[in-house]
Scaffold this motif. Structure first.
Motif, PDB file in Angstrom:
ATOM      1  N   CYS A 258       0.648  -1.066  -0.103  1.00 48.00           N
ATOM      2  CA  CYS A 258      -0.210  -0.101   0.134  1.00 48.00           C
ATOM      3  C   CYS A 258       0.798   0.945  -0.061  1.00 48.00           C
ATOM      4  O   CYS A 258       1.929   1.401   0.543  1.00 48.00           O
ATOM      5  CB  CYS A 258      -0.916  -0.009   1.269  1.00 48.00           C
ATOM      6  SG  CYS A 258      -2.242  -1.023   0.926  1.00 48.00           S
ATOM      7  N   CYS A 263      -1.846   2.494   5.924  1.00 49.73           N
ATOM      8  CA  CYS A 263      -3.064   2.410   5.236  1.00 49.73           C
ATOM      9  C   CYS A 263      -3.933   1.482   5.986  1.00 49.73           C
ATOM     10  O   CYS A 263      -3.769   0.659   6.494  1.00 49.73           O
ATOM     11  CB  CYS A 263      -2.666   1.897   3.990  1.00 49.73           C
ATOM     12  SG  CYS A 263      -4.184   1.739   2.578  1.00 49.73           S
ATOM     13  N   HIS A 265      -7.038   0.689   4.333  1.00 54.02           N
ATOM     14  CA  HIS A 265      -7.523   0.168   3.207  1.00 54.02           C
ATOM     15  C   HIS A 265      -9.074   0.449   3.249  1.00 54.02           C
ATOM     16  O   HIS A 265      -9.892  -0.400   2.761  1.00 54.02           O
ATOM     17  CB  HIS A 265      -7.411  -1.176   3.364  1.00 54.02           C
ATOM     18  CG  HIS A 265      -6.124  -2.023   3.826  1.00 54.02           C
ATOM     19  ND1 HIS A 265      -5.087  -1.518   3.312  1.00 54.02           N
ATOM     20  CD2 HIS A 265      -5.945  -2.816   5.154  1.00 54.02           C
ATOM     21  CE1 HIS A 265      -4.018  -2.096   4.175  1.00 54.02           C
ATOM     22  NE2 HIS A 265      -4.340  -2.824   5.227  1.00 54.02           N
ATOM     23  N   GLU A 268      -7.889   5.123   1.422  1.00 58.71           N
ATOM     24  CA  GLU A 268      -6.662   5.718   0.955  1.00 58.71           C
ATOM     25  C   GLU A 268      -6.405   5.726  -0.572  1.00 58.71           C
ATOM     26  O   GLU A 268      -6.517   4.436  -1.062  1.00 58.71           O
ATOM     27  CB  GLU A 268      -5.580   5.143   1.894  1.00 58.71           C
ATOM     28  CG  GLU A 268      -5.547   5.607   3.163  1.00 58.71           C
ATOM     29  CD  GLU A 268      -6.378   4.505   3.998  1.00 58.71           C
ATOM     30  OE1 GLU A 268      -7.394   3.912   3.523  1.00 58.71           O
ATOM     31  OE2 GLU A 268      -6.247   4.582   5.471  1.00 58.71           O
ATOM     32  N   CYS A 271      -4.012   1.851  -2.569  1.00 60.09           N
ATOM     33  CA  CYS A 271      -4.202   1.008  -1.776  1.00 60.09           C
ATOM     34  C   CYS A 271      -4.158  -0.378  -2.402  1.00 60.09           C
ATOM     35  O   CYS A 271      -5.085  -0.623  -3.185  1.00 60.09           O
ATOM     36  CB  CYS A 271      -5.502   1.190  -0.835  1.00 60.09           C
ATOM     37  SG  CYS A 271      -5.731  -0.301   0.062  1.00 60.09           S
TER      38      CYS A 271
END
Ligand SMILES: Nc1nc2c(ncn2[C@@H]2O[C@H](COP(=O)(O)OP(=O)(O)OP(=O)(O)O)[C@@H](O)[C@H]2O)c(=O)[nH]1
Ligand SMILES: [Mg+2]
Ligand SMILES: [Zn+2]
Length: 310
Positions: A258, A263, A265, A268, A271
């Motif tokens: 990422c 991150c 998930h 962002e 990702c």
């Protein structure tokens, strides 16, 4: 004298010792010095005993450090840990290939086993009641990357040999699974005798009958030690990050790619997890489980921390 806890009977403990089986009580000092339930002995614990053979009394005055431990939060207002079983090498996570089969439950069981430090092994039981073992096994493997999966029918004595790699002399194994999954039937098959009571279950409404009512350690002909347990809904995830990482290894691997190191998930840019999802390389139900369990872990950690600050 050393001993190993093989069962609990009310406030007393059943122990295996070099002088045979003994029943022991807790020494007063151990009881009073315990800060939480987890400091007290549990099935599988190695303990130090003091014996007064004249008075036929044996007392436990210390619990030796644990190699692994299955924990849960004890019921009550105070956040307190309790050990369900200690020094377990392998956890057989038993799921019946009948109405019992539930991938999300297996996923959670793997996480709990990992958190304890024991190796999880998924046992798909009652293969005789299932026409598609292969597809069930594949579905299970996706939810438990890297975990060994075996299929057997304990009632018919089929497939028992697949468990032998984990049943070496001196190894300790615990059985987990819902009530009616076939744990005690498996214990009896491995023992070669009808030691544990088993009972028929017919459908969802028959769940939770709890034929087995307490944890008990038994010795197998191979010299392995097997702990039968009542059907569980009793373990809770305490929030071990490492356990989450290894139980969701495919997601954690993607996460290293990422754009941001931290991150989440969710939304962002760059990702890798979301990209894999969009490309169909990651199962959305796996990601949903991961999010759910991660939240549970964080909530559990917060609760523990808050308590400790008081
Ligand atoms: N068809 C089939 N039935 C099985 C098999 N293994 C167990 N059973 C049946 O499943 C039912 C429940 O088995 P138990 O061994 O009592 O289940 P348990 O997991 O110990 O349940 P609790 O003690 O309540 O936690 C019994 O009627 C068993 O005969 C199997 O391989 N095939
Ligand atoms: Mg049972
Ligand atoms: Zn990401």
């Amino acid at each position: 004298m050393p001993g190993r806890v093989i069962g609990e009977v009310g406030p007393l403990f059943r122990l295996a010792t070099e002088r045979g089986e003994k029943t022991a009580e807790l020494a007063g000092r151990l009881k009073h010095n315990a800060r939480e339930k987890a400091d007290l002995p549990a099935v599988g614990d190695w303990v130090a005993l003091r014996a007064d053979w004249g008075a036929h009394r044996v007392s436990i005055f210390a619990v030796l450090p644990r190699k692994t431990a299955f924990c849960r939060r004890a019921a009550g207002n105070v956040v307190e840990n309790q050990v369900v079983a200690a020094n377990v090498d392998t956890a057989f996570l038993v799921t019946g290939l009948d109405f019992d089969f539930n991938v999300r439950r297996i996923e959670r069981a793997v996480l709990l086993a990992r958190e304890s430090g024991a190796e999880p092994v998924i046992v798909l039981s009652k293969v005789d009641l299932c026409e598609s073992f292969q597809s069930r096994a594949e579905e299970t493997q996706k939810a438990a990357p890297g975990v060994s999966i075996v299929g057997l029918a304990a009632k018919l004595g089929r497939g028992l040999e697949t468990l032998s790699p984990w049943l070496e002399k001196g190894k300790t194994i615990i059985l987990f699974g819902s009530s009616g999954a076939g744990k005690s039937t498996l214990v009896n098959a491995l023992l070669g005798e009808e030691r544990q009571l088993t009972r028929e279950v017919r459908g969802h409404d028959h769940r939770g009958k709890h034929t087995t009512t307490r944890r008990e350690m038994l010795i197998l002909p191979s010299g392995a030690l097997l702990i039968d347990t009542p059907g569980v809904r009793e373990l809770g995830f305490l929030g071990g990050e490492d356990a989450l990482l290894s139980a969701f290894s495919e997601i954690e691997e993607l996460a290293t790619l990422c754009g941001f190191g931290d991150c989440t998930h969710r939304n962002e840019p760059r990702c890798a997890v979301k990209s894999a999802l969009a490309a169909g390389d990651l199962d959305p139900t796996r990601l949903a489980s991961y999010f759910r369990l991660k939240e549970e872990a964080q909530a559990s950690q917060r609760k523990g921390l808050k308590q400790r600050r008081r």
